[in-house]
Design a protein around this motif. Structure first.
Motif, PDB file in Angstrom:
ATOM      1  N   ILE A   1       4.704  66.817  25.361  1.00  0.00           N
ATOM      2  CA  ILE A   1       5.042  65.434  25.030  1.00  0.00           C
ATOM      3  C   ILE A   1       6.547  65.316  24.799  1.00  0.00           C
ATOM      4  CG2 ILE A   1       4.649  63.549  23.375  1.00  0.00           C
ATOM      5  CD1 ILE A   1       2.146  64.308  24.985  1.00  0.00           C
ATOM      6  N   PRO A   2       7.196  64.372  25.471  1.00  0.00           N
ATOM      7  CA  PRO A   2       8.638  64.180  25.212  1.00  0.00           C
ATOM      8  C   PRO A   2       8.864  63.632  23.799  1.00  0.00           C
ATOM      9  CG  PRO A   2       7.822  62.502  26.730  1.00  0.00           C
ATOM     10  CD  PRO A   2       6.690  63.458  26.492  1.00  0.00           C
ATOM     11  N   GLU A   3      10.043  63.920  23.295  1.00  0.00           N
ATOM     12  CA  GLU A   3      10.400  63.520  21.917  1.00  0.00           C
ATOM     13  C   GLU A   3      10.119  62.043  21.636  1.00  0.00           C
ATOM     14  OE1 GLU A   3      12.032  64.795  18.243  1.00  0.00           O
ATOM     15  OE2 GLU A   3      12.590  65.980  19.982  1.00  0.00           O
ATOM     16  N   HIS A   4      10.477  61.166  22.555  1.00  0.00           N
ATOM     17  CA  HIS A   4      10.341  59.718  22.321  1.00  0.00           C
ATOM     18  C   HIS A   4       8.895  59.215  22.367  1.00  0.00           C
ATOM     19  CE1 HIS A   4      10.487  59.794  26.722  1.00  0.00           C
ATOM     20  NE2 HIS A   4       9.903  58.613  26.692  1.00  0.00           N
ATOM     21  N   LYS A   5       7.954  60.061  22.761  1.00  0.00           N
ATOM     22  CA  LYS A   5       6.531  59.673  22.806  1.00  0.00           C
ATOM     23  C   LYS A   5       5.713  60.369  21.720  1.00  0.00           C
ATOM     24  CE  LYS A   5       6.356  57.399  26.834  1.00  0.00           C
ATOM     25  NZ  LYS A   5       5.811  56.097  27.030  1.00  0.00           N
ATOM     26  N   TYR A   6       6.364  61.150  20.891  1.00  0.00           N
ATOM     27  CA  TYR A   6       5.670  61.994  19.931  1.00  0.00           C
ATOM     28  C   TYR A   6       5.089  61.173  18.773  1.00  0.00           C
ATOM     29  CZ  TYR A   6       4.690  66.122  17.148  1.00  0.00           C
ATOM     30  OH  TYR A   6       4.059  67.110  16.434  1.00  0.00           O
ATOM     31  N   ALA A   7       3.844  61.450  18.397  1.00  0.00           N
ATOM     32  CA  ALA A   7       3.180  60.834  17.244  1.00  0.00           C
ATOM     33  C   ALA A   7       2.084  61.787  16.783  1.00  0.00           C
ATOM     34  CB  ALA A   7       2.577  59.485  17.612  1.00  0.00           C
ATOM     35  N   ALA A   8       2.203  62.293  15.568  1.00  0.00           N
ATOM     36  CA  ALA A   8       1.252  63.298  15.103  1.00  0.00           C
ATOM     37  C   ALA A   8       0.983  63.161  13.609  1.00  0.00           C
ATOM     38  CB  ALA A   8       1.796  64.695  15.390  1.00  0.00           C
ATOM     39  N   TYR A   9      -0.078  63.818  13.173  1.00  0.00           N
ATOM     40  CA  TYR A   9      -0.419  63.891  11.765  1.00  0.00           C
ATOM     41  C   TYR A   9       0.625  64.751  11.047  1.00  0.00           C
ATOM     42  CZ  TYR A   9      -3.041  64.852   7.536  1.00  0.00           C
ATOM     43  OH  TYR A   9      -3.428  64.958   6.224  1.00  0.00           O
ATOM     44  N   VAL A  10       1.102  64.284   9.901  1.00  0.00           N
ATOM     45  CA  VAL A  10       2.090  65.021   9.113  1.00  0.00           C
ATOM     46  C   VAL A  10       1.481  65.309   7.739  1.00  0.00           C
ATOM     47  CG1 VAL A  10       4.425  65.014   8.152  1.00  0.00           C
ATOM     48  CG2 VAL A  10       3.952  63.792  10.288  1.00  0.00           C
ATOM     49  N   PRO A  11       1.103  66.566   7.484  1.00  0.00           N
ATOM     50  CA  PRO A  11       0.491  66.888   6.190  1.00  0.00           C
ATOM     51  C   PRO A  11       1.470  66.676   5.031  1.00  0.00           C
ATOM     52  CG  PRO A  11       0.156  68.668   7.781  1.00  0.00           C
ATOM     53  CD  PRO A  11       1.145  67.715   8.383  1.00  0.00           C
ATOM     54  N   VAL A  12       0.997  66.053   3.978  1.00  0.00           N
ATOM     55  CA  VAL A  12       1.805  65.797   2.791  1.00  0.00           C
ATOM     56  C   VAL A  12       2.356  67.107   2.232  1.00  0.00           C
ATOM     57  CG1 VAL A  12       1.681  64.986   0.404  1.00  0.00           C
ATOM     58  CG2 VAL A  12       0.638  63.648   2.223  1.00  0.00           C
ATOM     59  N   LYS A  13       1.541  68.141   2.200  1.00  0.00           N
ATOM     60  CA  LYS A  13       1.954  69.448   1.660  1.00  0.00           C
ATOM     61  C   LYS A  13       3.109  70.025   2.472  1.00  0.00           C
ATOM     62  CE  LYS A  13       1.187  73.211  -0.900  1.00  0.00           C
ATOM     63  NZ  LYS A  13       2.376  73.517  -1.646  1.00  0.00           N
ATOM     64  N   ARG A  14       3.097  69.837   3.776  1.00  0.00           N
ATOM     65  CA  ARG A  14       4.188  70.340   4.628  1.00  0.00           C
ATOM     66  C   ARG A  14       5.505  69.641   4.280  1.00  0.00           C
ATOM     67  NH1 ARG A  14       6.851  73.814   7.556  1.00  0.00           N
ATOM     68  NH2 ARG A  14       7.523  73.193   9.610  1.00  0.00           N
ATOM     69  N   VAL A  15       5.456  68.335   4.094  1.00  0.00           N
ATOM     70  CA  VAL A  15       6.659  67.584   3.721  1.00  0.00           C
ATOM     71  C   VAL A  15       7.181  68.083   2.375  1.00  0.00           C
ATOM     72  CG1 VAL A  15       7.587  65.295   3.171  1.00  0.00           C
ATOM     73  CG2 VAL A  15       5.950  65.563   5.052  1.00  0.00           C
ATOM     74  N   GLU A  16       6.295  68.206   1.409  1.00  0.00           N
ATOM     75  CA  GLU A  16       6.685  68.671   0.075  1.00  0.00           C
ATOM     76  C   GLU A  16       7.294  70.071   0.132  1.00  0.00           C
ATOM     77  OE1 GLU A  16       4.881  68.823  -4.443  1.00  0.00           O
ATOM     78  OE2 GLU A  16       3.478  68.802  -2.758  1.00  0.00           O
ATOM     79  N   ASP A  17       6.645  70.991   0.856  1.00  0.00           N
ATOM     80  CA  ASP A  17       7.142  72.366   0.965  1.00  0.00           C
ATOM     81  C   ASP A  17       8.535  72.417   1.588  1.00  0.00           C
ATOM     82  OD1 ASP A  17       4.803  73.287  -0.185  1.00  0.00           O
ATOM     83  OD2 ASP A  17       3.927  74.002   1.707  1.00  0.00           O
ATOM     84  N   LEU A  18       8.767  71.611   2.614  1.00  0.00           N
ATOM     85  CA  LEU A  18      10.082  71.608   3.273  1.00  0.00           C
ATOM     86  C   LEU A  18      11.156  71.009   2.371  1.00  0.00           C
ATOM     87  CD1 LEU A  18       9.093  70.654   6.930  1.00  0.00           C
ATOM     88  CD2 LEU A  18      10.005  72.851   6.135  1.00  0.00           C
ATOM     89  N   LEU A  19      10.828  69.948   1.666  1.00  0.00           N
ATOM     90  CA  LEU A  19      11.802  69.363   0.734  1.00  0.00           C
ATOM     91  C   LEU A  19      12.207  70.393  -0.325  1.00  0.00           C
ATOM     92  CD1 LEU A  19      10.247  65.816   0.335  1.00  0.00           C
ATOM     93  CD2 LEU A  19      12.530  66.307   1.242  1.00  0.00           C
ATOM     94  N   ILE A  20      11.232  71.102  -0.869  1.00  0.00           N
ATOM     95  CA  ILE A  20      11.510  72.127  -1.879  1.00  0.00           C
ATOM     96  C   ILE A  20      12.306  73.273  -1.268  1.00  0.00           C
ATOM     97  CG2 ILE A  20      10.421  73.880  -3.357  1.00  0.00           C
ATOM     98  CD1 ILE A  20       8.155  71.759  -3.812  1.00  0.00           C
ATOM     99  N   LYS A  21      11.921  73.711  -0.075  1.00  0.00           N
ATOM    100  CA  LYS A  21      12.617  74.811   0.599  1.00  0.00           C
ATOM    101  C   LYS A  21      14.112  74.534   0.721  1.00  0.00           C
ATOM    102  CE  LYS A  21      12.783  77.369   4.966  1.00  0.00           C
ATOM    103  NZ  LYS A  21      12.122  77.609   6.257  1.00  0.00           N
TER     104      LYS A  21
END
Length: 195
Positions: free
Chosen positions: A148-168
């Motif tokens: 999938i090209p970048e401009h067509k991308y749409a996916a599920y984003v787990p809340v835990k993944r966002v939190e872990d990356l912010l903390i990282k």
């Protein structure tokens, strides 16, 4: 609705004439227009990968000398944004980010010490696809993203993944959550802004 959210947010943070905002995935910057009209000297920087949206944003923001929009993905930052922002924000963007980690890292790097980072995202595409095409697209994005090209991308984003990356990357996380109703698009169709 996003403009209303920003209006209320500006009072909570608060934002004033000396504040600096980085809008990641700024589109045409229309959501920030009412806030810029309220605080004309607000330092606003938009990052937007779509060239047509950038050109429209530049036209929309022409009367605001402290507003700039850069044609780029949010995986890196223009030099003047690093460590300067009182508010780093993305609105309905995370679900369209193919490489989440560098995007989150950039958002943390853009914020000044004590600044705020808000990624307000929805998962309507992934949780409630509106068509067979959208079902296929979100399946491919989740399982075979390189197709999938970048401009067509749409996916599920787990809340835990966002939190872990912010903390990282050094952010102090107050709260990570998302809200999505099955009939969100239908609600917006009938919602009257002036009521």
């Amino acid at each position: 609705m996003k403009a209303y959210f920003l209006h209320k947010l500006a009072d909570i943070i608060p934002l004033d004439a000396n504040s600096r905002v980085v809008d990641m995935g700024s589109g045409k910057s229309l959501n920030f227009l009412p806030l810029l009209q309220r605080i004309p000297t607000l330092n606003y920087i938009g990052l937007e990968p779509d060239a047509k949206s950038v050109e429209e944003a530049k036209r929309v923001l022409a009367n605001f000398p402290n507003a700039k929009v850069f044609h780029q993905l949010g995986y890196s930052l223009p030099p003047e944004t690093a460590g300067q922002a009182d508010l780093v924000i993305s609105l309905s963007v995370l679900e369209h980010i193919k490489n989440l980690e560098p995007f989150i890292k950039s958002s943390v790097e853009a914020a000044r010490p004590g600044g705020h980072i808000i990624h307000r995202y929805d998962l309507g595409h992934a949780l409630y696809p509106s068509s067979l095409k959208e079902k296929l697209q979100t399946f491919l994005c989740g399982h075979l993203p390189w197709l999938i090209p970048e401009h067509k991308y749409a996916a599920y984003v787990p809340v835990k993944r966002v939190e872990d990356l912010l903390i990282k990357y050094g952010a102090e996380v107050e709260k990570v959550t998302y809200h999505q109703m099955p009939g969100h698009k239908k609600f917006l169709k009938y919602f009257k802004v002036d009521t």
